[in-house]
Write an enzyme that holds these catalytic residues in place. Structure first.
Site, mmCIF file in Angstrom:
data_model
loop_
_atom_site.group_PDB
_atom_site.id
_atom_site.type_symbol
_atom_site.label_atom_id
_atom_site.label_comp_id
_atom_site.label_asym_id
_atom_site.label_seq_id
_atom_site.Cartn_x
_atom_site.Cartn_y
_atom_site.Cartn_z
ATOM 1 N N ASN A 83 -57.577 34.843 -5.496
ATOM 2 C CA ASN A 83 -56.573 35.533 -5.864
ATOM 3 C C ASN A 83 -56.801 36.004 -7.344
ATOM 4 O OD1 ASN A 83 -55.436 35.097 -3.335
ATOM 5 N ND2 ASN A 83 -54.065 33.373 -3.908
ATOM 6 N N HIS A 128 -62.874 36.220 -7.620
ATOM 7 C CA HIS A 128 -62.549 37.686 -7.601
ATOM 8 C C HIS A 128 -62.085 38.018 -8.899
ATOM 9 C CE1 HIS A 128 -62.680 37.715 -3.067
ATOM 10 N NE2 HIS A 128 -64.159 37.256 -3.393
ATOM 11 N N CYS A 159 -69.423 47.946 -23.249
ATOM 12 C CA CYS A 159 -70.069 47.009 -24.353
ATOM 13 C C CYS A 159 -70.043 45.422 -23.682
ATOM 14 C CB CYS A 159 -69.376 47.177 -25.828
ATOM 15 S SG CYS A 159 -67.776 46.508 -25.789
ATOM 16 N N CYS A 181 -61.606 50.715 -26.311
ATOM 17 C CA CYS A 181 -62.174 49.425 -26.509
ATOM 18 C C CYS A 181 -62.087 48.636 -27.684
ATOM 19 C CB CYS A 181 -63.441 49.289 -25.914
ATOM 20 S SG CYS A 181 -64.152 47.639 -26.098
ATOM 21 N N CYS A 213 -65.829 48.175 -29.172
ATOM 22 C CA CYS A 213 -66.912 49.303 -29.424
ATOM 23 C C CYS A 213 -66.223 50.594 -29.602
ATOM 24 C CB CYS A 213 -67.965 49.379 -28.182
ATOM 25 S SG CYS A 213 -67.240 50.052 -26.358
ATOM 26 N N GLY A 222 -54.579 29.964 3.361
ATOM 27 C CA GLY A 222 -54.244 31.427 3.335
ATOM 28 C C GLY A 222 -55.028 32.202 2.876
ATOM 29 N N THR A 223 -56.230 32.231 3.738
ATOM 30 C CA THR A 223 -57.196 33.377 3.615
ATOM 31 C C THR A 223 -57.719 33.677 4.962
ATOM 32 O OG1 THR A 223 -59.486 34.010 2.943
ATOM 33 C CG2 THR A 223 -58.972 31.595 3.099
ATOM 34 N N SER A 224 -57.953 35.262 5.271
ATOM 35 C CA SER A 224 -58.354 35.422 6.688
ATOM 36 C C SER A 224 -59.635 35.278 7.008
ATOM 37 C CB SER A 224 -58.102 37.028 6.740
ATOM 38 O OG SER A 224 -58.876 37.533 5.626
#
Ligand code: OAD
Length: 232
Positions: free
Chosen positions: A91, A108, A119, A135, A138, A175-177
């Site tokens: 998540n 993730h 940069c 940014c 940079c 809770g993950t497929s």
């Protein structure tokens, strides 16, 4: 006891954040190639920014739920007892942290972080992003992107994650497929290392038969009960 927990969108569903593949989930409404790939960002960066800006703004409206809090308490208590909860999440929200977990590995990436493609500068970011913003390091415009992992990119901290799975006594997926790799393959890493495996989900995931123990129901009910049993 050393526990490795892998969480997915289902742990945040009862906080009001939609999952990806359930009815009404993000990938049933949108094509992930448009909003969650480097190619989609190159094609239409403002569309991608709008998708993540809305999700980032939504974070201010949601609260951690009983499952996040139970995992936070488990991490603290195992630490006191000389054990460990390695909390690894797919998540990009920060509800585990707000639920009391001191250490969370975001494989993730995180919605609250930004990165400059030009940069490499990266930092926390709470407002909206757009191609007009420059940014801070940079000075270039158009390079800032959410510091999340898109399809086709390599998830973060993988070496450390594989090592932590193999060095655990118990691997739990919550809770993950089980549809997205390499996260979905961690149960195999656990099995090969003879680590006991447990799945907690609303319904059997794509990988259900790979788990030694399976507990089904809403995360806000099943996770606190499971944590209480583990600590008893
Ligand atoms: P999915 O949307 O694929 O799966 C969510 C899972 O949570 C499903 O198996 C549901 O049954 C379960 N679920 C829903 N509500 C629940 C509840 N209240 N209690 C317990 N379980 C519940 O989400 P993920 O598996 O997290 O990646 O998806 C993995 C990755 O795919 C995400 O990190 C994201 C996505 O595309 C990227 O964007 C790169």
């Amino acid at each position: 006891m050393r526990v490795f927990a892998l969480t997915g969108a289902g742990v945040s569903a009862e906080s009001g954040l939609s999952t990806f593949r359930d009815a009404g989930g993000a990938w049933t409404r949108l094509d992930f190639r448009d909003v969650a790939t480097p190619e989609g960002f190159a094609r239409d960066p403002e569309r991608v920014h709008a998708f993540y800006n809305a999700r980032r703004a939504n974070l201010a409206k949601v609260e951690p739920n009983a499952a996040h809090r139970a995992l936070g308490a488990l991490q603290q208590e195992l630490g006191v007892r000389g054990g460990r909860l390695y909390l690894c999440t797919q998540n990009v929200d920060e509800l585990h942290e707000r639920g009391g977990a001191a250490e969370v590995v975001h494989m993730h990436g995180e919605l609250r972080r930004v990165r400059c493609q030009a940069c490499g500068w990266a930092d926390l970011w709470s407002g909206d992003l757009s191609t007009a913003i420059t940014c801070p390091r940079c000075g270039r415009a158009g390079g800032l992107r959410p510091d999340v992992v898109w399809f086709g990119e390599t998830p973060l901290f993988m070496e450390e994650i594989w090592e932590a799975v193999a060095g655990s006594d118990l691997f739990v997926a919550i809770g993950t497929s089980g549809a997205v790799y390499p996260a979905a393959g961690l149960v195999e890493v656990a099995r090969r290392a003879r680590v006991r495996t447990c799945e907690i989900n609303l319904q059997p995931s794509d990988n259900a038969e790979r788990f030694d123990e399976r507990l089904y129901g809403p995360a806000t009910e099943v996770v606190p009960a499971w944590v209480a049993r583990l600590l008893a």
